[in-house]
Scaffold this active site. Structure first.
Site, mmCIF file in Angstrom:
data_model
loop_
_atom_site.group_PDB
_atom_site.id
_atom_site.type_symbol
_atom_site.label_atom_id
_atom_site.label_comp_id
_atom_site.label_asym_id
_atom_site.label_seq_id
_atom_site.Cartn_x
_atom_site.Cartn_y
_atom_site.Cartn_z
ATOM 1 N N SER A 140 0.854 -1.186 0.000
ATOM 2 C CA SER A 140 0.000 0.000 0.000
ATOM 3 C C SER A 140 0.887 1.232 0.000
ATOM 4 O O SER A 140 1.990 1.213 0.564
ATOM 5 C CB SER A 140 -0.893 0.014 1.248
ATOM 6 O OG SER A 140 -1.525 1.264 1.404
ATOM 7 N N TYR A 153 -1.166 0.237 10.420
ATOM 8 C CA TYR A 153 -1.385 -0.340 9.095
ATOM 9 C C TYR A 153 -0.207 -0.020 8.177
ATOM 10 O O TYR A 153 0.338 -0.906 7.514
ATOM 11 C CB TYR A 153 -2.686 0.202 8.497
ATOM 12 C CG TYR A 153 -2.912 -0.212 7.069
ATOM 13 C CD1 TYR A 153 -3.255 -1.521 6.753
ATOM 14 C CD2 TYR A 153 -2.791 0.708 6.020
ATOM 15 C CE1 TYR A 153 -3.459 -1.912 5.435
ATOM 16 C CE2 TYR A 153 -2.998 0.332 4.702
ATOM 17 C CZ TYR A 153 -3.336 -0.981 4.415
ATOM 18 O OH TYR A 153 -3.533 -1.363 3.107
ATOM 19 N N LYS A 157 2.566 -2.704 6.363
ATOM 20 C CA LYS A 157 2.819 -2.791 4.929
ATOM 21 C C LYS A 157 4.258 -2.412 4.586
ATOM 22 O O LYS A 157 4.849 -2.958 3.644
ATOM 23 C CB LYS A 157 1.833 -1.895 4.177
ATOM 24 C CG LYS A 157 0.405 -2.418 4.187
ATOM 25 C CD LYS A 157 0.291 -3.772 3.506
ATOM 26 C CE LYS A 157 -1.148 -4.200 3.311
ATOM 27 N NZ LYS A 157 -1.266 -5.481 2.585
#
Length: 249
Positions: A140, A153, A157
């Protein structure tokens, strides 16, 4: 000259029953690759398998809760011999650090980082033993674009992007390519449910002035698992519509 393409290939795709994963599953099946579609919802899994069969492809549904390491390893065992692994499944909680619980942090890292790590550990050595294989990790742009929310998050990633380069170094000489794909905002049921109309606003911030579509990411994956992309390894391909220039007008 590119190496010969293995025939009757099999691909394990995590998070394959929705969004980008579903688009990838259909794209690869359309190319004659047998798809092992992982997901948590048997009903959606059965529907995907039915759609792929109706389009002339071949697929089987596998279920596992990626938050549990034992279930991840069981998924690898159930998949058996695979030529392609697409680590697509991911979860997110766009909260500030103080509002991110330990449980939320652990869950995001379990699904987004530990599950790919365990799957690669279980499946890549056999790929290397056969002398061919492709691993594609869906990351991402949150991994490289700091924001005031979603730090856990983004960190999960970012870890996968480093692992992508590490695995390419570890397995590349034995015929296994490892590549990351880093999408910007993509129109999926999950992002729409979470962000609503703000999804479209995010898209307007890039040079294409629109949000991405799952099929556009799937087309990239389709190319990366093909022998024509055989010289691409150990890198992360960014698909975010283009970032505006930081230079003043």
């Amino acid at each position: 000259m590119t190496p010969s393409q293995p025939h009757h290939r099999t691909a394990l795709i995590t998070g394959a029953t929705a969004g980008i994963g579903r688009a990838v599953a259909r794209q690869l099946a359309a190319d004659g690759i047998h798809v092992l579609a992982h997901g948590r919802d048997p009903e959606r899994g059965a529907q995907l398998v039915k759609e792929i069969a109706a389009e002339g492809g071949s697929a089987r549904f596998l279920t596992a809760d990626l938050t549990g390491s034992a279930e991840v390893l069981a998924l690898a065992a159930a998949a058996g011999e695979v030529d392609i692994l697409v680590n697509n499944a991911g979860i997110y909680a766009f909260t500030g650090t103080a509002d991110t619980t330990a449980e939320s942090f652990d869950r995001q890292f379990a699904v987004n980082t530990r599950a790919p790590f365990l799957l690669v550990g279980a499946l890549a050595p056999a790929m290397a033993g056969r002398g061919h294989g492709v691993i594609v990790n869906i990351t991402s742009t949150a991994a490289t674009s700091p924001a005031p929310i979603g730090a856990a998050y983004g960190a999960s990633k970012a870890a996968v992007e480093l692992l992508t380069r590490s695995w390419a170094t570890e397995f590349g000489a034995r015929g296994v390519r490892v590549i990351g794909v880093s999408p910007g905002p993509v129109r999926t049921a999950g992002t729409t449910a979470m962000l609503g109309d703000n999804v479209e606003l995010l898209g307007r911030a890039n040079l294409r002035e629109r949000i991405g579509e799952p099929d556009e990411i799937a087309h990239i994956v389709r190319f990366l698992v093909d022998a024509d992309s055989g010289y691409i390894n150990g890198t992360v391909i960014v698909a975010n519509g283009g970032e505006p220039s930081a230079l003043p007008a």
